[in-house]
Design a protein around this motif. Structure first.
Motif, PDB file in Angstrom:
ATOM      1  N   VAL A 295      75.571  29.732  11.444  1.00 54.80           N
ATOM      2  CA  VAL A 295      76.107  30.525  12.560  1.00 54.80           C
ATOM      3  C   VAL A 295      76.776  31.765  12.000  1.00 54.80           C
ATOM      4  O   VAL A 295      77.268  31.770  10.865  1.00 54.80           O
ATOM      5  CB  VAL A 295      77.097  29.697  13.402  1.00 54.80           C
ATOM      6  CG1 VAL A 295      76.388  28.565  14.115  1.00 54.80           C
ATOM      7  CG2 VAL A 295      78.237  29.151  12.545  1.00 54.80           C
ATOM      8  N   PRO A 296      76.810  32.851  12.767  1.00 55.65           N
ATOM      9  CA  PRO A 296      77.439  34.080  12.272  1.00 55.65           C
ATOM     10  C   PRO A 296      78.902  33.837  11.916  1.00 55.65           C
ATOM     11  O   PRO A 296      79.622  33.155  12.638  1.00 55.65           O
ATOM     12  CB  PRO A 296      77.315  35.039  13.466  1.00 55.65           C
ATOM     13  CG  PRO A 296      76.210  34.479  14.306  1.00 55.65           C
ATOM     14  CD  PRO A 296      76.272  32.996  14.131  1.00 55.65           C
ATOM     15  N   TRP A 297      79.320  34.405  10.789  1.00 59.09           N
ATOM     16  CA  TRP A 297      80.742  34.278  10.452  1.00 59.09           C
ATOM     17  C   TRP A 297      81.229  35.515   9.710  1.00 59.09           C
ATOM     18  O   TRP A 297      81.752  36.419  10.347  1.00 59.09           O
ATOM     19  CB  TRP A 297      81.014  32.973   9.672  1.00 59.09           C
ATOM     20  CG  TRP A 297      80.418  32.916   8.302  1.00 59.09           C
ATOM     21  CD1 TRP A 297      79.104  32.805   7.960  1.00 59.09           C
ATOM     22  CD2 TRP A 297      81.142  32.999   7.070  1.00 59.09           C
ATOM     23  NE1 TRP A 297      78.951  32.816   6.615  1.00 59.09           N
ATOM     24  CE2 TRP A 297      80.188  32.911   6.031  1.00 59.09           C
ATOM     25  CE3 TRP A 297      82.474  33.111   6.738  1.00 59.09           C
ATOM     26  CZ2 TRP A 297      80.547  32.964   4.680  1.00 59.09           C
ATOM     27  CZ3 TRP A 297      82.851  33.156   5.394  1.00 59.09           C
ATOM     28  CH2 TRP A 297      81.882  33.082   4.391  1.00 59.09           C
ATOM     29  N   ASP A 298      81.045  35.612   8.425  1.00 64.04           N
ATOM     30  CA  ASP A 298      81.606  36.720   7.666  1.00 64.04           C
ATOM     31  C   ASP A 298      81.004  38.047   8.122  1.00 64.04           C
ATOM     32  O   ASP A 298      79.788  38.249   8.065  1.00 64.04           O
ATOM     33  CB  ASP A 298      81.325  36.509   6.178  1.00 64.04           C
ATOM     34  CG  ASP A 298      82.045  37.517   5.303  1.00 64.04           C
ATOM     35  OD1 ASP A 298      83.096  38.016   5.723  1.00 64.04           O
ATOM     36  OD2 ASP A 298      81.543  37.799   4.205  1.00 64.04           O
ATOM     37  N   GLY A 299      81.853  38.942   8.598  1.00 61.85           N
ATOM     38  CA  GLY A 299      81.401  40.247   9.071  1.00 61.85           C
ATOM     39  C   GLY A 299      81.031  40.290  10.532  1.00 61.85           C
ATOM     40  O   GLY A 299      80.861  41.377  11.089  1.00 61.85           O
TER      41      GLY A 299
ATOM     42  N   ALA B 177      84.090  37.640  18.893  1.00 61.02           N
ATOM     43  CA  ALA B 177      83.411  37.165  20.103  1.00 61.02           C
ATOM     44  C   ALA B 177      82.028  36.618  19.770  1.00 61.02           C
ATOM     45  O   ALA B 177      81.588  35.611  20.349  1.00 61.02           O
ATOM     46  CB  ALA B 177      83.301  38.294  21.123  1.00 61.02           C
ATOM     47  N   GLU B 178      81.325  37.247  18.825  1.00 55.62           N
ATOM     48  CA  GLU B 178      80.002  36.757  18.423  1.00 55.62           C
ATOM     49  C   GLU B 178      80.128  35.403  17.729  1.00 55.62           C
ATOM     50  O   GLU B 178      79.312  34.496  17.960  1.00 55.62           O
ATOM     51  CB  GLU B 178      79.340  37.768  17.485  1.00 55.62           C
ATOM     52  CG  GLU B 178      77.962  37.347  17.002  1.00 55.62           C
ATOM     53  CD  GLU B 178      77.380  38.294  15.967  1.00 55.62           C
ATOM     54  OE1 GLU B 178      76.244  38.026  15.523  1.00 55.62           O
ATOM     55  OE2 GLU B 178      78.049  39.269  15.596  1.00 55.62           O
ATOM     56  N   ARG B 179      81.134  35.252  16.885  1.00 55.44           N
ATOM     57  CA  ARG B 179      81.327  33.983  16.190  1.00 55.44           C
ATOM     58  C   ARG B 179      81.575  32.857  17.189  1.00 55.44           C
ATOM     59  O   ARG B 179      80.990  31.777  17.081  1.00 55.44           O
ATOM     60  CB  ARG B 179      82.505  34.101  15.219  1.00 55.44           C
ATOM     61  CG  ARG B 179      82.251  35.075  14.084  1.00 55.44           C
ATOM     62  CD  ARG B 179      83.463  35.265  13.202  1.00 55.44           C
ATOM     63  NE  ARG B 179      83.851  34.028  12.525  1.00 55.44           N
ATOM     64  CZ  ARG B 179      84.439  33.985  11.324  1.00 55.44           C
ATOM     65  NH1 ARG B 179      84.684  35.101  10.678  1.00 55.44           N
ATOM     66  NH2 ARG B 179      84.774  32.835  10.779  1.00 55.44           N
ATOM     67  N   MET B 180      82.441  33.098  18.161  1.00 55.71           N
ATOM     68  CA  MET B 180      82.769  32.059  19.142  1.00 55.71           C
ATOM     69  C   MET B 180      81.566  31.747  20.020  1.00 55.71           C
ATOM     70  O   MET B 180      81.265  30.590  20.314  1.00 55.71           O
ATOM     71  CB  MET B 180      83.969  32.505  19.978  1.00 55.71           C
ATOM     72  CG  MET B 180      85.237  32.705  19.153  1.00 55.71           C
ATOM     73  SD  MET B 180      86.635  33.356  20.097  1.00 55.71           S
ATOM     74  CE  MET B 180      87.151  31.868  20.941  1.00 55.71           C
ATOM     75  N   ARG B 181      80.856  32.783  20.428  1.00 55.60           N
ATOM     76  CA  ARG B 181      79.697  32.593  21.310  1.00 55.60           C
ATOM     77  C   ARG B 181      78.596  31.804  20.612  1.00 55.60           C
ATOM     78  O   ARG B 181      77.970  30.909  21.201  1.00 55.60           O
ATOM     79  CB  ARG B 181      79.164  33.955  21.748  1.00 55.60           C
ATOM     80  CG  ARG B 181      77.938  33.876  22.651  1.00 55.60           C
ATOM     81  CD  ARG B 181      77.478  35.259  23.047  1.00 55.60           C
ATOM     82  NE  ARG B 181      77.011  36.045  21.927  1.00 55.60           N
ATOM     83  CZ  ARG B 181      77.654  37.075  21.388  1.00 55.60           C
ATOM     84  NH1 ARG B 181      78.822  37.446  21.861  1.00 55.60           N
ATOM     85  NH2 ARG B 181      77.150  37.743  20.369  1.00 55.60           N
ATOM     86  N   ALA B 182      78.338  32.115  19.343  1.00 58.40           N
ATOM     87  CA  ALA B 182      77.262  31.430  18.616  1.00 58.40           C
ATOM     88  C   ALA B 182      77.534  29.936  18.517  1.00 58.40           C
ATOM     89  O   ALA B 182      76.608  29.119  18.624  1.00 58.40           O
ATOM     90  CB  ALA B 182      77.120  32.039  17.227  1.00 58.40           C
ATOM     91  N   VAL B 183      78.783  29.559  18.317  1.00 58.76           N
ATOM     92  CA  VAL B 183      79.115  28.137  18.227  1.00 58.76           C
ATOM     93  C   VAL B 183      79.070  27.492  19.607  1.00 58.76           C
ATOM     94  O   VAL B 183      78.562  26.376  19.774  1.00 58.76           O
ATOM     95  CB  VAL B 183      80.496  27.960  17.565  1.00 58.76           C
ATOM     96  CG1 VAL B 183      80.884  26.488  17.541  1.00 58.76           C
ATOM     97  CG2 VAL B 183      80.475  28.522  16.153  1.00 58.76           C
TER      98      VAL B 183
ATOM     99  N   CYS C 234      76.807  25.476   9.519  1.00 61.23           N
ATOM    100  CA  CYS C 234      77.534  26.116   8.420  1.00 61.23           C
ATOM    101  C   CYS C 234      78.024  27.506   8.788  1.00 61.23           C
ATOM    102  O   CYS C 234      77.251  28.344   9.269  1.00 61.23           O
ATOM    103  CB  CYS C 234      76.641  26.199   7.184  1.00 61.23           C
ATOM    104  SG  CYS C 234      77.595  26.370   5.663  1.00 61.23           S
ATOM    105  N   ALA C 235      79.331  27.732   8.566  1.00 60.62           N
ATOM    106  CA  ALA C 235      79.938  29.056   8.662  1.00 60.62           C
ATOM    107  C   ALA C 235      80.736  29.265   7.380  1.00 60.62           C
ATOM    108  O   ALA C 235      81.968  29.357   7.392  1.00 60.62           O
ATOM    109  CB  ALA C 235      80.817  29.159   9.898  1.00 60.62           C
TER     110      ALA C 235
END
Length: 847
Positions: free
Chosen positions: A42-46, A50-56, A323-324
């Motif tokens: 899932v998106p994390w570093d960089g 909002a994208e990190r929370m949405r992806a999870v 994995c993040a």
């Protein structure tokens, strides 16, 4: 023709054999980052919060959603118990982005909880929610009250267990404020156990009330005593059973929470980078997928998997991994969990080093290998483009019956550094609580009202420089004594320059034209109430200087052997320069030669250093935030301690590749905590004055009286002035007389918010004061303690006449029966302040 056959025609084969996959627990060499086909990355570093929370959240969409702010973690601390059937998403500046709105629509969301007050998530967010959704808000006056409200509202029926976590981390480790609560949130979502919070061990009324309403049988404390003290836990439990789930550090704590959450093993493990300062965005949003997917949350330590995480992976035996974290940690987690091996990949030339234009590249594997993305830097298998820019390509490696395929990102960086940390020479100011002459605070020179002949020179805190006006000026960068104040750093009377040790003056300076840079230094009498302003008090006086050239430069003035310098403690230093001069940094060092950091680039590529990480603003030649790096060498004798980024210079003049951060650190004596020779409150009273307990109960708490102020949410003892006349003050609990012949030094860590202003008027008074009683009700006045900006530790030698107002009965004249601290002398209401701790010790502390 197969893809591998086509690639063989385009790219020469790498000569040599490949080691078996089983012999490569880490399949990726430096410069290669792989995502295995059986790992959900899932998106994390960089990625934006909002994208990190949405992806999870999208991993387990549901018709019920929680919206919290992406700006900070405090409200999300409370979200776990609400996520049994709800997904957590983030609003940025009070609005949802288009992708998050689309997720809510696709998931058919018809119920929304806004978590946090309108300052965090404004009412405008309702415009972004699905039409017709039932919307409620859960909020409180602070993070502890929000958590309490969420806990009470989520409770359905009897509650057997409440989880207790910390609400805030220390200023130098803010991620400690949320990292344990991530695991607690997943546990809460899986079990329905509410999470309550203590704020730096201060138990709020909201937490006490929620505990009484929930009335559980058991309180489970998350984290060690540094996170939640025994006293705070007992105050919350109010007689109920207590047990603690904790490890010696965050990684073991997470593993033990995972064992509690999934005692029979987990279908899935969510791996987060436990050092990621934004891990809360992914971690709190993972509570719902973890609850619905039989998952546990574990932490990596950057690229590495701690022993506790490896053991937990073996015990939990997951069959899936979300994995993040860095790819190398994800691959290590696969291996620890017993997943099938990856198909190997060989790359030539080896990635991780600069790749000159015209170099031929090859990729080979034991299965089909395809080049998915040439990154704009490979043409027909040959390096093309600008050598000052990284070359990053994406390669797809197919799996087979026994091994897992992967997508590999391969990078040849344009810039490599020999190290990421280098030690600067020891310098005079680094051992002091006053900090360094980096001009990020106005008090890095004596306040303007006290400067003679400055000719308009002043500190520009926005640019962190000292700017001279239109005429030559003479500025005191070290001075001795504010009248009527306790000498504390950076007062030269308190901490004179040890000239037997510190002999070299370094200055990073911009000069608009050729001209002088001069020093005047004085050694003065230390008789009380005499300072270096009075010529009669001078013991020695000297001058030294150098010539400046136009532009930026670092100049050195060697003072070893100067008779006015050597052997004389220096209390005052004036810095003379022509009008228009800009001083970025001053240092007085021990003259030692520092190591350097070297860089490696492709031939002909230049390198710049940068202090603010943003290369787009490197255009002003007078700016102190960037500069050229001759020879690509970062030299601590030229650049002062700080955090730097290095950029290659592309053909169009912009930044090509970036390396960093790189730290030049001072080996100053200020590293590590103060070591006290005993502590009266702890050793005699039986409880340190650390303000860990709530309330103001005589004999049991640290404070027996708080006057002209109120306690507010914040670390330590945080307060706000309430009166229009009279200083705020704190009376400490002193249940027994203090032997003043033994206990002689007060150590206080405090700060005052708002503008630095020493005026005795509303809005001024940024100075503290220690007062004491000696058997009667009269308070004996200590001298002012100038409250320099930011949290600082001050040591007051109570037996020194410098520390007392004139005609005050001496500290050592009689036992002390009362002790008081005034955090400021601002008689206007509203100013806030904080006292982290007060200690009374024997003699000067050491480090």
């Amino acid at each position: 023709m197969s893809a591998v056959g086509l690639l063989a025609l385009l790219l020469p084969l790498l000569v040599g054999s490949l080691a078996p996959a089983a012999a490569q627990p880490d399949p990726d060499p430096p410069g290669v980052s792989s995502v295995a086909d059986d790992v959900t990355a899932v998106p994390w570093d960089g990625a934006a919060p909002a994208e990190r929370m949405r992806a999870v959240a999208a991993l387990a969409p549901t018709s019920r959603a929680i919206v919290t702010t992406t700006g900070a973690f405090p409200d999300a601390l409370a979200s776990g118990v609400l996520q049994d059937d709800a997904m957590l998403v983030g609003a940025t500046d009070g609005r949802l982005d288009d992708a998050t709105k689309a997720l809510l629509t696709t998931a058919g969301v018809d119920e929304v909880i806004i978590l946090g007050g309108v300052a965090a998530v404004p009412e405008d967010v309702r415009d972004d929610l699905p039409v017709g959704a039932d919307v409620t808000r859960i909020s409180g006056l602070d993070r502890t009250e929000t958590a309490a409200e969420a806990a009470v509202q989520a409770a359905t029926g009897d509650v057997s267990t409440v989880l207790l976590a910390r609400a805030r981390g220390p200023e130098d480790n803010p991620s400690a404020g949320f990292i344990d609560a991530i695991g607690a949130g997943a546990w809460a979502a899986a079990t329905g156990y509410p999470v309550l919070l203590v704020d730096n061990n201060f138990v709020t009324d909201a937490t006490r009330a929620a505990m009484a309403d929930l009335d559980p049988d058991e309180l489970v404390v998350i984290g060690g005593t540094a996170a939640v003290s025994e006293e705070a836990a007992e105050a919350v439990a109010a007689g109920r059973d207590i047990r603690r789930v904790a490890g010696p550090e965050r990684f073991t704590t997470a593993a033990r929470i995972a064992e509690e959450t999934r005692p029979d093993g987990a279908e899935t493990v969510v791996l987060l980078d436990g050092t990621d300062p934004e891990a809360w965005t992914t971690g709190f949003a993972a509570a719902h997928p973890a609850a619905t997917g039989d998952a546990a949350i574990l932490l990596s330590n950057g690229d590495e998997l701690p022993t506790a995480t490896l053991a937990a992976l073996d015990d939990l035996s997951p069959s899936a991994l979300i994995c993040a974290a860095p790819a190398v940690a994800c691959n290590a987690a696969r291996d620890a969990a017993g997943f099938a091996p990856l198909v190997p990949l060989a790359v030539a030339p080896a990635p991780g080093s600069p790749l000159p234009v015209g170099t031929t590249v090859s990729f080979t594997g034991e299965t089909e290998v395809t080049l998915d993305d040439d990154g704009g830097c490979l043409t027909g298998g040959t390096r093309s483009g600008d050598a000052a820019r990284d070359c990053t390509v994406v390669v797809r490696v197919a799996g087979d019956d026994n091994r897992v395929g992967r997508t590999a990102t391969v990078t040849w960086p344009a810039l490599i550094t020999s190290d990421t940390t280098v030690e600067a020479p020891t310098e005079y100011l680094s051992p002091l609580a006053g900090g360094r002459w980096d001009f990020d605070e106005a008090v890095d020179v004596r306040p303007a009202a006290d400067i003679n002949n400055s000719k308009g020179a002043q500190v520009d805190t926005g640019a962190s420089v000292l700017r001279y006006g239109g005429e030559p000026g003479n500025v005191p960068v070290l001075w001795s004594g504010f009248g009527g104040a306790v000498p504390v750093p950076p007062d030269g009377l308190a901490v004179p320059v040890d000239t037997t040790r510190f002999t070299r003056f370094l200055a990073r300076v911009y000069s608009p034209a050729a001209g002088p840079l001069g020093l005047e230094f004085r050694s003065c009498s230390t008789t009380p109430n005499v300072d270096c302003i009075n010529p009669a008090s001078m013991v020695a006086q000297g001058r030294a200087g150098t010539n400046l050239q136009p532009g930026w430069q670092t100049v050195a003035i060697d003072l070893a052997g100067d008779p006015a310098w050597t052997g004389n403690p220096i209390h005052t230093i004036y810095l003379y320069a022509n009008g228009g001069t800009i001083v970025d940094d001053l240092r007085i060092t021990d003259g030692s030669t520092a190591s350097t950091i070297t860089t490696t680039t492709a031939p002909g590529v230049a390198v710049r250093w940068d202090l603010d990480e943003d290369p787009s603003n490197n255009t002003d030649p007078t700016s102190a935030l960037w500069g050229e790096l001759p020879g690509g060498v970062l030299d601590p004798d030229v650049l002062p301690p700080g955090r730097y980024w290095l950029h290659t210079v592309a053909a169009d003049g912009t930044a090509g590749s970036t390396a960093g951060p790189i730290d030049i650190v001072s080996p100053g004596l200020s590293e590590g905590p103060l070591v006290l020779d005993g502590e009266w409150a702890r050793d005699v009273r039986g409880n340190a004055w650390d303000f860990a307990a709530g309330g103001l109960v005589a004999g049991t708490d640290d404070v027996i009286e708080l006057t002209n102020a109120e306690r507010i949410d914040g670390p330590g003892l945080t307060g706000r002035n309430t009166n229009h006349s009279g200083d705020p003050y704190v009376v400490l609990d002193v249940p027994a007389p203090i032997d003043t012949a033994v206990w002689t030094h007060v150590v206080v860590e405090f700060s005052v918010d708002g503008p630095f202003d020493l005026a005795f008027a509303p809005g001024g008074g940024t100075m503290g004061r220690v007062l004491y009683q000696q058997g009667d009700q009269a308070w004996r006045n200590g001298n002012d303690i100038v409250a320099y900006p930011n949290q600082r530790t001050y040591v007051v030698e109570m037996t020194s006449p410098h520390s007392l107002e004139p005609n005050t009965p001496l500290w050592q004249a009689a036992p002390v029966t009362g002790l008081r601290f005034d955090p400021n002398e601002d008689e206007a209401p509203g100013r806030t302040w904080r006292v982290e701790s007060i200690s009374l010790t024997r003699g000067w502390p050491t480090r």
